[in-house]
Design a protein around this motif. Sequence first.
Motif, mmCIF file in Angstrom:
data_model
loop_
_atom_site.group_PDB
_atom_site.id
_atom_site.type_symbol
_atom_site.label_atom_id
_atom_site.label_comp_id
_atom_site.label_asym_id
_atom_site.label_seq_id
_atom_site.Cartn_x
_atom_site.Cartn_y
_atom_site.Cartn_z
ATOM 1 N N CYS A 126 0.860 -1.182 0.000
ATOM 2 C CA CYS A 126 0.000 0.000 0.000
ATOM 3 C C CYS A 126 0.896 1.231 0.000
ATOM 4 O O CYS A 126 1.795 1.343 0.837
ATOM 5 N N ASN A 127 0.675 2.130 -0.948
ATOM 6 C CA ASN A 127 1.372 3.407 -0.982
ATOM 7 C C ASN A 127 0.429 4.471 -0.449
ATOM 8 O O ASN A 127 -0.699 4.591 -0.930
ATOM 9 N N ILE A 128 0.886 5.217 0.536
ATOM 10 C CA ILE A 128 0.093 6.261 1.160
ATOM 11 C C ILE A 128 0.788 7.597 0.921
ATOM 12 O O ILE A 128 1.956 7.757 1.270
ATOM 13 N N THR A 129 0.046 8.545 0.345
ATOM 14 C CA THR A 129 0.581 9.882 0.121
ATOM 15 C C THR A 129 -0.056 10.827 1.128
ATOM 16 O O THR A 129 -1.271 11.029 1.126
ATOM 17 N N PHE A 130 0.778 11.389 1.996
ATOM 18 C CA PHE A 130 0.310 12.357 2.974
ATOM 19 C C PHE A 130 0.066 13.693 2.292
ATOM 20 O O PHE A 130 0.608 13.973 1.224
ATOM 21 N N ASN A 131 -0.720 14.546 2.928
ATOM 22 C CA ASN A 131 -1.016 15.870 2.383
ATOM 23 C C ASN A 131 0.180 16.805 2.501
ATOM 24 O O ASN A 131 0.509 17.527 1.558
ATOM 25 N N THR A 132 0.837 16.799 3.656
ATOM 26 C CA THR A 132 1.980 17.696 3.864
ATOM 27 C C THR A 132 3.189 16.998 4.486
ATOM 28 O O THR A 132 4.303 17.481 4.354
ATOM 29 N N LEU A 133 2.980 15.896 5.148
ATOM 30 C CA LEU A 133 4.051 15.213 5.887
ATOM 31 C C LEU A 133 5.051 14.567 4.930
ATOM 32 O O LEU A 133 4.673 13.792 4.048
ATOM 33 N N HIS A 134 6.310 14.887 5.109
ATOM 34 C CA HIS A 134 7.381 14.323 4.290
ATOM 35 C C HIS A 134 7.533 12.832 4.627
ATOM 36 O O HIS A 134 7.461 12.444 5.797
ATOM 37 N N ALA A 135 7.747 12.022 3.633
ATOM 38 C CA ALA A 135 7.830 10.571 3.811
ATOM 39 C C ALA A 135 8.922 10.164 4.806
ATOM 40 O O ALA A 135 8.704 9.290 5.648
#
Length: 114
Positions: free
Chosen positions: A30-39
């Motif tokens: 699962c790839n999750i893209t946060f709104n502002t949080l850097h990976a």
Amino acid sequence: AKKMLRLIDILRKGMSNFPLEKCTYNAGVCNITFNTLHAQTAVTIFDEYGVAISAGSACDSKTDIPSESLILSGYTPHQALRTVRISLGTQTTKWEVKKFLKILKEVIDNFDNL
């Protein structure tokens, strides 16, 4: 395979109402893209909770270079830098997925969109 599909289903249902930019699922990943949080920051936070997630590919770990595989999959460079990978395996349990979801909610509430 059935167990993996059940775990992915729990993950999908659990994240369905989370305010995330993007979530994709493919073969136990699962790839999750946060709104502002850097990976990389997310990786560090989850590590403090005892949960291992990853950002980018192994060869790009700990760099600020967007993952080429994410770029080729249609992510923008900015999205790729905010995307983490969660891998489920044959040893992953339902309890671990639910624990991850609880931590993810806390991370979103406290660190994303700041």
